[in-house]
Design a protein around this motif. Structure first.
Motif, PDB file in Angstrom:
ATOM      1  N   ALA A   1       7.620   0.451 -13.793  1.00 12.01           N
ATOM      2  CA  ALA A   1       7.388   1.583 -12.884  1.00 12.01           C
ATOM      3  C   ALA A   1       7.234   1.083 -11.455  1.00 12.01           C
ATOM      4  O   ALA A   1       7.715   1.711 -10.503  1.00 12.01           O
ATOM      5  CB  ALA A   1       6.144   2.354 -13.322  1.00 12.01           C
ATOM      6  N   LEU A   2       6.573  -0.068 -11.279  1.00  6.97           N
ATOM      7  CA  LEU A   2       6.439  -0.661  -9.941  1.00  6.97           C
ATOM      8  C   LEU A   2       7.805  -1.045  -9.392  1.00  6.97           C
ATOM      9  O   LEU A   2       8.086  -0.817  -8.205  1.00  6.97           O
ATOM     10  CB  LEU A   2       5.535  -1.887 -10.016  1.00  6.97           C
ATOM     11  CG  LEU A   2       5.410  -2.708  -8.725  1.00  6.97           C
ATOM     12  CD1 LEU A   2       4.760  -1.886  -7.618  1.00  6.97           C
ATOM     13  CD2 LEU A   2       4.619  -3.989  -8.977  1.00  6.97           C
ATOM     14  N   ARG A   3       8.653  -1.637 -10.216  1.00  8.57           N
ATOM     15  CA  ARG A   3      10.004  -2.000  -9.763  1.00  8.57           C
ATOM     16  C   ARG A   3      10.765  -0.760  -9.267  1.00  8.57           C
ATOM     17  O   ARG A   3      11.431  -0.806  -8.245  1.00  8.57           O
ATOM     18  CB  ARG A   3      10.789  -2.669 -10.891  1.00  8.57           C
ATOM     19  CG  ARG A   3      10.394  -4.096 -11.169  1.00  8.57           C
ATOM     20  CD  ARG A   3      11.471  -4.820 -11.975  1.00  8.57           C
ATOM     21  NE  ARG A   3      11.103  -6.193 -12.175  1.00  8.57           N
ATOM     22  CZ  ARG A   3      10.456  -6.659 -13.254  1.00  8.57           C
ATOM     23  NH1 ARG A   3      10.138  -5.822 -14.225  1.00  8.57           N
ATOM     24  NH2 ARG A   3      10.131  -7.931 -13.349  1.00  8.57           N
ATOM     25  N   ARG A   4      10.646   0.331 -10.011  1.00  7.92           N
ATOM     26  CA  ARG A   4      11.334   1.559  -9.586  1.00  7.92           C
ATOM     27  C   ARG A   4      10.767   2.077  -8.268  1.00  7.92           C
ATOM     28  O   ARG A   4      11.516   2.546  -7.402  1.00  7.92           O
ATOM     29  CB  ARG A   4      11.218   2.624 -10.675  1.00  7.92           C
ATOM     30  CG  ARG A   4      12.030   2.322 -11.935  1.00  7.92           C
ATOM     31  CD  ARG A   4      12.103   3.521 -12.855  1.00  7.92           C
ATOM     32  NE  ARG A   4      10.817   3.865 -13.424  1.00  7.92           N
ATOM     33  CZ  ARG A   4      10.325   3.339 -14.550  1.00  7.92           C
ATOM     34  NH1 ARG A   4      11.014   2.429 -15.213  1.00  7.92           N
ATOM     35  NH2 ARG A   4       9.157   3.734 -15.020  1.00  7.92           N
TER      36      ARG A   4
ATOM     37  N   ALA B   1       0.833  -1.209   0.000  1.00 11.30           N
ATOM     38  CA  ALA B   1       0.000   0.000   0.000  1.00 11.30           C
ATOM     39  C   ALA B   1       0.868   1.260   0.000  1.00 11.30           C
ATOM     40  O   ALA B   1       0.585   2.225  -0.726  1.00 11.30           O
ATOM     41  CB  ALA B   1      -0.930  -0.009   1.211  1.00 11.30           C
ATOM     42  N   ARG B   2       1.930   1.239   0.775  1.00 12.87           N
ATOM     43  CA  ARG B   2       2.849   2.382   0.792  1.00 12.87           C
ATOM     44  C   ARG B   2       3.563   2.525  -0.548  1.00 12.87           C
ATOM     45  O   ARG B   2       3.796   3.641  -1.034  1.00 12.87           O
ATOM     46  CB  ARG B   2       3.856   2.219   1.927  1.00 12.87           C
ATOM     47  CG  ARG B   2       3.258   2.425   3.313  1.00 12.87           C
ATOM     48  CD  ARG B   2       4.293   2.212   4.390  1.00 12.87           C
ATOM     49  NE  ARG B   2       3.925   2.904   5.619  1.00 12.87           N
ATOM     50  CZ  ARG B   2       4.691   2.952   6.701  1.00 12.87           C
ATOM     51  NH1 ARG B   2       5.873   2.345   6.701  1.00 12.87           N
ATOM     52  NH2 ARG B   2       4.288   3.600   7.780  1.00 12.87           N
ATOM     53  N   THR B   3       3.908   1.393  -1.161  1.00 12.92           N
ATOM     54  CA  THR B   3       4.571   1.421  -2.465  1.00 12.92           C
ATOM     55  C   THR B   3       3.631   1.976  -3.524  1.00 12.92           C
ATOM     56  O   THR B   3       4.048   2.729  -4.409  1.00 12.92           O
ATOM     57  CB  THR B   3       5.045   0.007  -2.857  1.00 12.92           C
ATOM     58  OG1 THR B   3       5.943  -0.483  -1.870  1.00 12.92           O
ATOM     59  CG2 THR B   3       5.743   0.021  -4.207  1.00 12.92           C
ATOM     60  N   VAL B   4       2.352   1.611  -3.445  1.00 20.68           N
ATOM     61  CA  VAL B   4       1.374   2.115  -4.405  1.00 20.68           C
ATOM     62  C   VAL B   4       1.267   3.633  -4.307  1.00 20.68           C
ATOM     63  O   VAL B   4       1.122   4.324  -5.332  1.00 20.68           O
ATOM     64  CB  VAL B   4       0.003   1.448  -4.175  1.00 20.68           C
ATOM     65  CG1 VAL B   4      -1.099   2.178  -4.941  1.00 20.68           C
ATOM     66  CG2 VAL B   4       0.060  -0.013  -4.605  1.00 20.68           C
ATOM     67  N   LYS B   5       1.358   4.165  -3.108  1.00 26.56           N
ATOM     68  CA  LYS B   5       1.343   5.623  -2.956  1.00 26.56           C
ATOM     69  C   LYS B   5       2.518   6.251  -3.707  1.00 26.56           C
ATOM     70  O   LYS B   5       2.351   7.243  -4.431  1.00 26.56           O
ATOM     71  CB  LYS B   5       1.404   6.000  -1.477  1.00 26.56           C
ATOM     72  CG  LYS B   5       1.447   7.507  -1.241  1.00 26.56           C
ATOM     73  CD  LYS B   5       1.615   7.852   0.234  1.00 26.56           C
ATOM     74  CE  LYS B   5       1.733   9.357   0.429  1.00 26.56           C
ATOM     75  NZ  LYS B   5       1.952   9.719   1.848  1.00 26.56           N
ATOM     76  N   THR B   6       3.707   5.679  -3.544  1.00 28.87           N
ATOM     77  CA  THR B   6       4.890   6.169  -4.256  1.00 28.87           C
ATOM     78  C   THR B   6       4.697   6.058  -5.764  1.00 28.87           C
ATOM     79  O   THR B   6       5.014   6.984  -6.521  1.00 28.87           O
ATOM     80  CB  THR B   6       6.134   5.362  -3.837  1.00 28.87           C
ATOM     81  OG1 THR B   6       6.316   5.472  -2.430  1.00 28.87           O
ATOM     82  CG2 THR B   6       7.380   5.860  -4.550  1.00 28.87           C
ATOM     83  N   LEU B   7       4.173   4.919  -6.213  1.00 27.03           N
ATOM     84  CA  LEU B   7       3.965   4.674  -7.639  1.00 27.03           C
ATOM     85  C   LEU B   7       2.993   5.676  -8.236  1.00 27.03           C
ATOM     86  O   LEU B   7       3.245   6.267  -9.294  1.00 27.03           O
ATOM     87  CB  LEU B   7       3.445   3.242  -7.826  1.00 27.03           C
ATOM     88  CG  LEU B   7       3.049   2.826  -9.236  1.00 27.03           C
ATOM     89  CD1 LEU B   7       4.265   2.750 -10.140  1.00 27.03           C
ATOM     90  CD2 LEU B   7       2.319   1.480  -9.204  1.00 27.03           C
ATOM     91  N   ARG B   8       1.850   5.889  -7.571  1.00 22.66           N
ATOM     92  CA  ARG B   8       0.822   6.753  -8.138  1.00 22.66           C
ATOM     93  C   ARG B   8       1.184   8.241  -8.022  1.00 22.66           C
ATOM     94  O   ARG B   8       0.698   9.048  -8.813  1.00 22.66           O
ATOM     95  CB  ARG B   8      -0.517   6.487  -7.442  1.00 22.66           C
ATOM     96  CG  ARG B   8      -1.033   5.095  -7.711  1.00 22.66           C
ATOM     97  CD  ARG B   8      -2.392   5.040  -8.323  1.00 22.66           C
ATOM     98  NE  ARG B   8      -3.243   6.149  -8.018  1.00 22.66           N
ATOM     99  CZ  ARG B   8      -3.873   6.858  -8.961  1.00 22.66           C
ATOM    100  NH1 ARG B   8      -3.706   6.571 -10.240  1.00 22.66           N
ATOM    101  NH2 ARG B   8      -4.669   7.836  -8.626  1.00 22.66           N
TER     102      ARG B   8
ATOM    103  N   LYS C   1       4.142   9.320  -8.668  1.00 22.03           N
ATOM    104  CA  LYS C   1       4.982   9.498  -9.851  1.00 22.03           C
ATOM    105  C   LYS C   1       4.190   9.291 -11.138  1.00 22.03           C
ATOM    106  O   LYS C   1       4.413   9.985 -12.134  1.00 22.03           O
ATOM    107  CB  LYS C   1       6.148   8.501  -9.783  1.00 22.03           C
ATOM    108  CG  LYS C   1       7.110   8.572 -10.955  1.00 22.03           C
ATOM    109  CD  LYS C   1       7.951   9.825 -10.933  1.00 22.03           C
ATOM    110  CE  LYS C   1       9.007   9.773 -12.024  1.00 22.03           C
ATOM    111  NZ  LYS C   1       9.829  11.009 -12.074  1.00 22.03           N
ATOM    112  N   HIS C   2       3.270   8.332 -11.133  1.00 20.92           N
ATOM    113  CA  HIS C   2       2.530   7.977 -12.348  1.00 20.92           C
ATOM    114  C   HIS C   2       1.026   7.903 -12.033  1.00 20.92           C
ATOM    115  O   HIS C   2       0.480   6.811 -11.852  1.00 20.92           O
ATOM    116  CB  HIS C   2       3.001   6.630 -12.896  1.00 20.92           C
ATOM    117  CG  HIS C   2       4.469   6.566 -13.158  1.00 20.92           C
ATOM    118  ND1 HIS C   2       5.075   7.244 -14.203  1.00 20.92           N
ATOM    119  CD2 HIS C   2       5.466   5.899 -12.505  1.00 20.92           C
ATOM    120  CE1 HIS C   2       6.380   7.000 -14.181  1.00 20.92           C
ATOM    121  NE2 HIS C   2       6.633   6.193 -13.167  1.00 20.92           N
ATOM    122  N   PRO C   3       0.342   9.036 -11.965  1.00 23.99           N
ATOM    123  CA  PRO C   3      -1.080   9.039 -11.590  1.00 23.99           C
ATOM    124  C   PRO C   3      -1.981   8.337 -12.605  1.00 23.99           C
ATOM    125  O   PRO C   3      -3.130   8.029 -12.290  1.00 23.99           O
ATOM    126  CB  PRO C   3      -1.416  10.531 -11.480  1.00 23.99           C
ATOM    127  CG  PRO C   3      -0.363  11.225 -12.280  1.00 23.99           C
ATOM    128  CD  PRO C   3       0.868  10.403 -12.153  1.00 23.99           C
ATOM    129  N   GLY C   4      -1.461   8.068 -13.793  1.00 21.51           N
ATOM    130  CA  GLY C   4      -2.254   7.392 -14.809  1.00 21.51           C
ATOM    131  C   GLY C   4      -2.315   5.889 -14.643  1.00 21.51           C
ATOM    132  O   GLY C   4      -3.037   5.209 -15.386  1.00 21.51           O
TER     133      GLY C   4
END
Length: 293
Positions: free
Chosen positions: A285-288, A107-114, A116-119
């Protein structure tokens, strides 16, 4: 000619193994979905699906079609995402299978991902480690966050993300002490709420207790940690939880979280993805985002 939409229907049915769920994934009614499959069979002049009162699998010809459908649908998905990412934007749906112990971390990673990449639209589904591996192999998930051990590395790419360590979350009136470490032997003497036996985390804990010759009293089994934490807060039982869960949410009032020792247990949690080149831009993008963590 077979259309891309036909192949999407076939790939969805192979994933879901259920007409109604596959139809829902494809955004059509079940009758419309079934009619499309029948028309495809007429077009190919061969049965694709074994029929009965429920889905019974694919015929030999159907299995061959499924293999091609999965490859083509996945290649089109990669193509679309690559074109968008060439413009500097990464968009698309990312479906993740996650073991319950890793949900807070993800969940914390998803916050970082979105951020950077809200799409990127993320669907996060909790599942057992075995179900995640199967879901990656049949196309249900684009990536899994799960235990790396036992994963078929000839079919899947496995990269360690973090080491999972464990705490005993225990009502204060049952706690052996209110600070410092606690042993597995002391934990085994308490009423415990643990995950269900089919889950990797439970198998790991059972092995620790077994190796130490301990026979814990497991009073409640659950599919997730929320119920276990509530029972601890209510003073009914203790539970064993990942350290990062308590770091994120804190110990509930009336409980104490003590590091488990003798032995200190560590398990590798990994990102697991299908072996494909190129990889989906959303997965990269998830890996990053995981490396940022």
């Amino acid at each position: 000619m077979i259309s891309l939409r036909d192949l999407e229907f076939i790939a969805s049915l192979a994933r879901r193994k259920h007409f109604a769920r596959a139809a829902e994934d494809c955004g059509v009614s079940q009758p419309a979905f079934s009619m499309r499959i029948r028309k495809l069979e007429e077009k190919l002049d061969t049965p694709i699906v074994k029929r009965g009162n429920r889905f019974q699998g694919f015929t030999t010809e159907g299995e061959a079609l499924v293999r091609h459908a999965r490859t083509i649908v996945e290649d089109v998905k990669i193509l679309e995402q690559e074109f968008r990412s060439a413009k500097g934007e990464i968009t698309g749906k990312l479906v993740l299978g996650v073991v319950p112990t890793a949900v807070i971390f993800v969940a914390r990673t998803v916050k970082t991902l979105r951020t950077k990449h809200p799409g990127i639209k993320v669907r996060l589904q909790t599942a057992t480690s075995l179900a995640i591996q199967q879901g990656l192999e049949n196309g249900l998930y684009e990536a899994g966050i799960t235990y790396g051990e036992g994963v078929s590395r000839d079919l899947l790419r496995v990269e360690d993300v973090y080491k999972e360590t464990y705490l005993l979350l225990v009502p204060t009136h049952l706690a052996p002490r209110l600070s410092g470490e606690v042993t597995w032997a002391e934990a085994a003497q308490l009423p415990l709420t643990l995950l269900e036996p089919g889950m990797q985390n439970r198998r790991t804990l059972d092995k620790v207790f077994d190796d130490l010759g301990l026979f814990p009293e497991v009073s409640v089994e659950t599919s997730g940690f929320i119920a276990a934490m509530v029972l601890a807060a209510e003073g009914m039982s203790a539970t064993v939880v990942p350290k990062h869960l308590i770091e994120a949410l804190g110990a509930p009032e009336g409980t104490v979280a003590l590091p488990l020792a003798a032995p200190v247990l560590e398990k590798s949690v990994s990102i697991v993805t299908p072996l494909r080149d190129p990889s989906l831009p959303t997965v990269e993008a998830l890996r990053r985002a995981l490396r940022v963590k």
